[in-house]
Structures are given as C-alpha cells and as structure tokens.
Design an enzyme around this catalytic site. Structure first.
Site, PDB file in Angstrom:
ATOM      1  N   LYS A   1       8.177  11.891  -0.266  1.00  0.00           N
ATOM      2  CA  LYS A   1       7.052  12.084  -1.328  1.00  0.00           C
ATOM      3  C   LYS A   1       7.239  13.379  -2.071  1.00  0.00           C
ATOM      4  O   LYS A   1       7.708  14.293  -1.471  1.00  0.00           O
ATOM      5  CB  LYS A   1       5.769  11.956  -0.664  1.00  0.00           C
TER       6      LYS A   1
HETATM    7  N1  GLU Z   1       4.176   5.736  -5.315  1.00  0.00           N
HETATM    8  C1  GLU Z   1       4.315   4.283  -4.747  1.00  0.00           C
HETATM    9  C2  GLU Z   1       3.817   4.286  -3.300  1.00  0.00           C
HETATM   10  O1  GLU Z   1       3.107   5.049  -2.647  1.00  0.00           O
HETATM   11  C3  GLU Z   1       5.760   3.807  -5.071  1.00  0.00           C
HETATM   12  C4  GLU Z   1       6.760   4.832  -4.407  1.00  0.00           C
HETATM   13  C5  GLU Z   1       8.174   4.139  -5.359  1.00  0.00           C
HETATM   14  O2  GLU Z   1       8.215   3.206  -5.703  1.00  0.00           O
HETATM   15  O3  GLU Z   1       9.047   4.663  -4.729  1.00  0.00           O
HETATM   16  O4  GLU Z   1       4.357   3.302  -2.595  1.00  0.00           O
END
Ligand code: GLU
Length: 428
Positions: free
Chosen positions: A116
């Site tokens: 993240k």
């Molecule tokens: N931000 C989204 C989540 O929290 C998608 C993450 C992604 O597609 O890599 O799952």
C-alpha cells in the site's frame, strides 16, 4: 497535522488501524496455533519506504509532501495495492492496509503479495497541474521499488485512473518504453481493463448475492450504503440494479433517505460528473451522514473509511448483516460487540477484493497487450468472488469452533501465505 472525526491525530488513528490489523492476525494465529517463526515473519514488513519531496505549485512557490510505500509480504508474488491521497495518511495506516492486501490477494487467490502507499495531501486542495506534478514526483521517488514484476500500484481513496495514467507515463519515460503493467486501474484507452473501474462495487454485489442466495437473493433487501465514492457509489448503483432497495446513502457532508429506494443511478451519475451529493435534486429526505450507519435496514455497507464502527457506536448499528466495502471499517471491539448480538459481518478482505481481482486481470492483459471484453471480465470476476466466498463460508462450518466469516477469511489468507513461504523456503 490532520485530525480525524474522533479527534485523533492522523498518526494516532493510523496506529489504531494497525492495531486492528494486528489483533485480527493474532486471533487467527492463536486459532491456527502458528509457531513464533510465522508470527514474526507475517507481522513484519518487507519494505517500508518513506519519502519527503518538493512540488512546485501553480504560483511558483513549492511545498514539501510526505509519502509512503510499504510492501508487507511477497511470498505469493509481486506485491499489489493502492495508493491513497488523503490528509490523514500515516505510516501506521499504510502498514495496516498493506497487510490487509496480503490476506485479500490470498483469499481470492490472485498471485500477489500485499502493498500500500499514500501521500499526505487533500487532493481537492491542489490544482490538476499540481496533482500531476505531485504524482510524477512521487512516482519517481518510489520508482526503485515498483515495477510490473515487483510492486504494482492501483487507485485507492483520493486517486483515480488519471493518476494511474501519470504514474504509468512517468515510470515508462524513465525506462524509455511503455510499461503498462506497472500500475492497474489505468484508463481503458491506455491499457486499463474494461470493468476495472466498477470492479470493487461489482465484487461486493456478487459476494452479497451469493451470501443471500439460499435465503431469497438480493431482491427486495433494504440497504444502507455509507460512503459514496468509487466503492460506495458503484455498490449502491449495482445493488439497485440487482433488485435491492437502497434506502440510504451518504458522503461526508450529507445523508439521503427514501423509503422504497433512492434513484442511485441518477445520484451516482451526478457525483461522477464532479458534483456534490448535496446538490443532487432527486427525491430524498436529508439525514445526517452518520445516521446511515444506524439505519433500520437489512444490510449495511460501510464503504467510506477505516475505524467507522467502533466500541463507541457499534451498539447503535441495527442492520443484522454488514458487508465491508471499505478496508477496516470495523475495529476489533466493534466486531466483538456485533458478534455478541448475532450480526453477520462479511469482511473487507473478501467483500471488497473485486478491485484487486480485476487489477490482476488488467495486469495479465497489460503484460500481454491483450484486450478482454467487459462481459468476460465480469464473468471471471463473478467466478473468483463466488469461489472465494464459498471457500470462506465452507471453512466457517467445518469443526465445532466458534467461527465467523472474518476469522475464516483470515485463516485461509494466512494459510496460503504460509504455504508459499514454506514452499519457497527462507533465503539463504
Ligand atoms: N485499492 C484497492 C484495494 O484496497 C485495490 C488495490 C489493487 O487493485 O491493487 O483493494
């Protein structure tokens, strides 16, 4: 420093979020009787990257921004996860979200680890040009640790396909050729996937439909959706399409209620055009945003932020079923209070995994310069989500242990990561 609704500083709120992620892990670890070795490995973070960087503003001055990119665990593959732009971003928050990505990718069985990132910025307080400068500079800062085989960012709170386009372009310019697989959630015109934009909400719809399949399905269920961004807005719209009656929605400024159901298509189209929900003129009564959490409905979808339902307000929730659209909207204490009352919670690492699932499809397409049709993407997404739901629900009824869907999902995620760790071995 930004403060949250509960009056906490962003660092305190982020630490609370990390505590929730760790408590969930340790509960699962206790149940699975994990040896210390695995506890230590799985609560450590492979890479923690913090950067401060200047960005030139439109008036010629500059401002220094702070950003993070965290890799939690890469045993199952390249790490994957969104980048958020928000005033309350903190290291604790980003770590928690990275850990949840590890379990989420494992629960839906896509070949990724968890990551993240985030930048401390209110994206609405900067111009489009400033946002582009910030994105390009942040991408350059994290370029050494991202890449299509290493770490693939995606949109999250406060970011969108345009931000992903700038990230992809910046990374590609540095390499000297186009690298579409370095990010997902790109606009379709430059290698994004059909169906990615709505994938998180669509995945929630598929999981909820599967959960309710034997008791009559979505039709006629009264729903409250807390949060009206990419997750909440799309979920409200698709649940309506699926036959549910979405009676409550809200954003951070306003809540809306209509007995018999809101016109969520019109409301979402209005917001998509860049307007505030408060200026939507469809038929609705106005309520306070937080009243949506306490609505007398069949299903509550918290789809805004982490730590929304806590020990302080969990007893006011009336819905018998909660499906988590946001990451970490319930604290562990809230979970316990709700479990005590018999409320069923379909956890984030299962419910909102549709986004990363279609990100996986996009990554596959980008690496091979393929284009899948939207109905094929949606059909595959449905298969992944239904399989994941059945795996988790099936795990829940095995054995005599007290079990809920969060715990079962957590067990499956952890076991799959451990299996990969054992197979790969620990280098050297
Ligand atoms: N931000 C989204 C989540 O929290 C998608 C993450 C992604 O597609 O890599 O799952």
């Amino acid at each position: 420093m930004a403060t949250t609704v509960a009056g906490l500083s962003s660092a305190e709120a982020g630490d609370a979020t990390l505590r929730t992620a760790l408590e969930q892990f340790h509960r699962a670890a206790d149940h699975l009787k994990l040896p210390d070795k695995h506890r230590e490995i799985l609560t450590s973070f492979k890479t923690v990257y913090e950067t401060e960087f200047p960005v030139e503003l439109d008036d010629g001055s500059f401002r220094v921004f702070k950003g993070y990119r965290v890799h939690h665990n890469s045993a199952r593959g390249p790490v994957k996860g969104g980048i958020r732009y928000a005033p309350m971003v903190s290291l604790g928050e980003v770590k928690a979200l990275a850990m949840w990505m590890t379990w989420k990718c494992a629960v839906v069985d896509v070949p990724f680890g968890g990551a993240k990132g985030g930048v401390i910025v209110d994206p609405h307080s900067v111009s489009r040009a400033e946002l582009q400068n910030l994105t390009r500079r942040f991408t350059s800062e994290i370029a050494p640790i991202i890449g299509p085989d290493r770490d693939i960012p995606a949109p999250d709170l406060g970011t969108n396909p345009q931000v992903m386009a700038w990230m992809m372009d910046t990374y590609s310019i540095q390499r000297g050729y186009t690298v579409p697989g370095v990010v997902t959630g790109k606009p379709v015109a430059i290698g994004g996937s059909e169906g990615r934009f709505e994938a998180t909400g669509r995945g929630i719809m598929y999981v909820l439909a599967e959960h309710l399949r034997e008791s009559g399905g979505l039709a006629g269920r009264r729903v409250a959706v807390h949060g009206f961004g990419n997750v909440g807005g799309v979920t409200a719209k698709l649940l309506t399409q699926g036959g549910a009656i979405v009676e409550y929605v809200c954003d951070r400024d306003i809540g809306l209620y209509r007995k018999g159901g809101l016109d969520t298509f019109s409301a979402y189209a209005h917001v998509q055009q860049g307007n505030a929900l408060a200026t939507w003129t469809g038929e609705a009564e106005r309520v306070a945003p937080e009243d949506v959490l306490y609505a007398d409905v069949d299903v509550l979808v918290p789809a805004a932020l982490e730590n929304t339902i806590t020990a302080a307000n969990a007893s006011r929730v009336r819905a018998p079923l909660i499906i988590e659209g946001a990451n970490g909207p319930l604290t562990t204490e809230a979970d316990d209070i709700l479990a005590e009352r018999g409320v069923t919670v379909i956890p984030d690492i299962l419910a909102n995994a549709g986004g990363v699932t279609v990100s996986y499809f996009e990554w596959v397409q980008s690496r091979d310069f393929q284009r899948w049709r939207e109905d094929d993407v949606n059909a595959q997404l449905q298969r992944y989500m239904v399989d994941a739901y059945r795996g988790v629900a099936g795990r829940c009824v095995v054995g005599a242990d007290r079990c809920n869907l969060r715990e079962a999902a957590q067990w499956i995620g952890i076991e799959r990561v451990i299996e990969a760790t054992e197979l790969r071995g620990i280098f050297p």
